[in-house]
Design a protein around this motif. Structure first.
Motif, PDB file in Angstrom:
ATOM      1  N   ALA A   1     -50.628  36.345  90.699  1.00  0.00           N
ATOM      2  CA  ALA A   1     -51.874  36.936  90.587  1.00  0.00           C
ATOM      3  C   ALA A   1     -52.916  37.210  91.793  1.00  0.00           C
ATOM      4  O   ALA A   1     -54.016  37.374  91.713  1.00  0.00           O
ATOM      5  CB  ALA A   1     -52.724  36.343  89.355  1.00  0.00           C
ATOM      6  N   ASP A   2     -52.022  37.409  92.883  1.00  0.00           N
ATOM      7  CA  ASP A   2     -52.548  37.604  94.088  1.00  0.00           C
ATOM      8  C   ASP A   2     -53.758  36.396  94.542  1.00  0.00           C
ATOM      9  O   ASP A   2     -54.492  36.501  95.168  1.00  0.00           O
ATOM     10  CB  ASP A   2     -53.225  38.748  94.563  1.00  0.00           C
ATOM     11  CG  ASP A   2     -52.341  39.917  94.162  1.00  0.00           C
ATOM     12  OD1 ASP A   2     -51.209  39.783  94.634  1.00  0.00           O
ATOM     13  OD2 ASP A   2     -52.632  40.975  93.676  1.00  0.00           O
ATOM     14  N   GLY A   3     -53.258  35.188  93.970  1.00  0.00           N
ATOM     15  CA  GLY A   3     -54.193  34.023  94.193  1.00  0.00           C
ATOM     16  C   GLY A   3     -55.450  33.867  93.570  1.00  0.00           C
ATOM     17  O   GLY A   3     -56.002  33.041  93.737  1.00  0.00           O
ATOM     18  N   LEU A   4     -55.539  34.874  92.517  1.00  0.00           N
ATOM     19  CA  LEU A   4     -56.755  34.894  91.738  1.00  0.00           C
ATOM     20  C   LEU A   4     -56.770  33.861  90.584  1.00  0.00           C
ATOM     21  O   LEU A   4     -55.947  33.519  90.017  1.00  0.00           O
ATOM     22  CB  LEU A   4     -56.962  36.281  91.089  1.00  0.00           C
ATOM     23  CG  LEU A   4     -57.135  37.410  91.923  1.00  0.00           C
ATOM     24  CD1 LEU A   4     -57.314  38.801  91.083  1.00  0.00           C
ATOM     25  CD2 LEU A   4     -58.467  37.325  92.810  1.00  0.00           C
TER      26      LEU A   4
ATOM     27  N   ASP B   1     -50.524  46.619  84.235  1.00  0.00           N
ATOM     28  CA  ASP B   1     -50.842  47.715  85.160  1.00  0.00           C
ATOM     29  C   ASP B   1     -51.256  47.197  86.593  1.00  0.00           C
ATOM     30  O   ASP B   1     -51.091  47.942  87.343  1.00  0.00           O
ATOM     31  CB  ASP B   1     -52.090  48.668  84.504  1.00  0.00           C
ATOM     32  CG  ASP B   1     -52.026  49.187  83.051  1.00  0.00           C
ATOM     33  OD1 ASP B   1     -50.836  49.048  82.876  1.00  0.00           O
ATOM     34  OD2 ASP B   1     -52.743  49.241  82.341  1.00  0.00           O
ATOM     35  N   ARG B   2     -51.862  46.022  86.728  1.00  0.00           N
ATOM     36  CA  ARG B   2     -52.239  45.364  87.879  1.00  0.00           C
ATOM     37  C   ARG B   2     -51.556  44.449  88.239  1.00  0.00           C
ATOM     38  O   ARG B   2     -51.140  44.049  89.525  1.00  0.00           O
ATOM     39  CB  ARG B   2     -53.689  44.947  87.806  1.00  0.00           C
ATOM     40  CG  ARG B   2     -54.642  46.214  87.607  1.00  0.00           C
ATOM     41  CD  ARG B   2     -56.110  45.837  87.139  1.00  0.00           C
ATOM     42  NE  ARG B   2     -56.637  44.656  87.778  1.00  0.00           N
ATOM     43  CZ  ARG B   2     -57.771  44.290  87.206  1.00  0.00           C
ATOM     44  NH1 ARG B   2     -58.381  44.790  86.314  1.00  0.00           N
ATOM     45  NH2 ARG B   2     -58.052  42.953  87.506  1.00  0.00           N
ATOM     46  N   HIS B   3     -50.966  43.332  87.427  1.00  0.00           N
ATOM     47  CA  HIS B   3     -50.257  42.269  87.788  1.00  0.00           C
ATOM     48  C   HIS B   3     -48.915  42.144  86.947  1.00  0.00           C
ATOM     49  O   HIS B   3     -48.856  41.184  86.029  1.00  0.00           O
ATOM     50  CB  HIS B   3     -51.167  41.132  87.546  1.00  0.00           C
ATOM     51  CG  HIS B   3     -52.365  41.215  88.488  1.00  0.00           C
ATOM     52  ND1 HIS B   3     -52.443  40.877  89.875  1.00  0.00           N
ATOM     53  CD2 HIS B   3     -53.623  41.492  88.049  1.00  0.00           C
ATOM     54  CE1 HIS B   3     -53.584  41.031  90.260  1.00  0.00           C
ATOM     55  NE2 HIS B   3     -54.422  41.412  89.196  1.00  0.00           N
ATOM     56  N   SER B   4     -47.975  42.800  87.125  1.00  0.00           N
ATOM     57  CA  SER B   4     -46.928  42.822  86.399  1.00  0.00           C
ATOM     58  C   SER B   4     -45.857  41.715  86.372  1.00  0.00           C
ATOM     59  O   SER B   4     -45.408  41.197  85.428  1.00  0.00           O
ATOM     60  CB  SER B   4     -45.892  44.161  86.459  1.00  0.00           C
ATOM     61  OG  SER B   4     -45.386  44.067  87.870  1.00  0.00           O
ATOM     62  N   ASP B   5     -46.092  40.951  87.763  1.00  0.00           N
ATOM     63  CA  ASP B   5     -45.391  39.788  87.587  1.00  0.00           C
ATOM     64  C   ASP B   5     -45.900  38.810  86.742  1.00  0.00           C
ATOM     65  O   ASP B   5     -45.308  37.880  86.135  1.00  0.00           O
ATOM     66  CB  ASP B   5     -45.220  39.205  89.190  1.00  0.00           C
ATOM     67  CG  ASP B   5     -44.310  40.054  90.170  1.00  0.00           C
ATOM     68  OD1 ASP B   5     -43.679  41.032  89.583  1.00  0.00           O
ATOM     69  OD2 ASP B   5     -44.523  39.966  91.377  1.00  0.00           O
TER      70      ASP B   5
END
Length: 91
Positions: free
Chosen positions: A15-18, A37-41
């Motif tokens: 989540a990009d560190g979020l 849509d934003r965080h498929s992983d």
């Protein structure tokens, strides 16, 4: 309708560190769908190929376990929080 998905530490790399993500949706399933849509992983870590929550996780809407309620059809409202926890097993 904006809800907050709280991300546990072990999944934040996806989540990009979020530690939390604000998402839209009227049900838990819709919110998880928008997550892709934003965080498929991260979405892939939370649900399987059919869209069902992974068996090793528990999803809570506020303080209610979605698995013992309506599952992915659990309604969410503006300001609700979705919490992801690891399911524990064993004895």
């Amino acid at each position: 309708m904006a809800v907050v998905l709280r991300i546990p530490a072990h999944l934040r790399v996806s989540a990009d560190g979020l530690d939390r993500i604000e998402l839209q949706g009227g049900t838990l399933g819709e919110v998880l769908g928008h997550l892709g849509d934003r965080h498929s992983d991260l979405r892939a870590q939370l649900v399987d190929d059919v869209g069902r929550p992974r068996r090793c996780l528990r999803l809570y809407v506020n303080d209610d376990d979605a698995a013992t309620g309506h599952g992915l059809d659990t309604p969410v409202r503006d300001g609700d929080e979705i919490t992801v926890l690891l399911a524990l097993a064993g004895g």
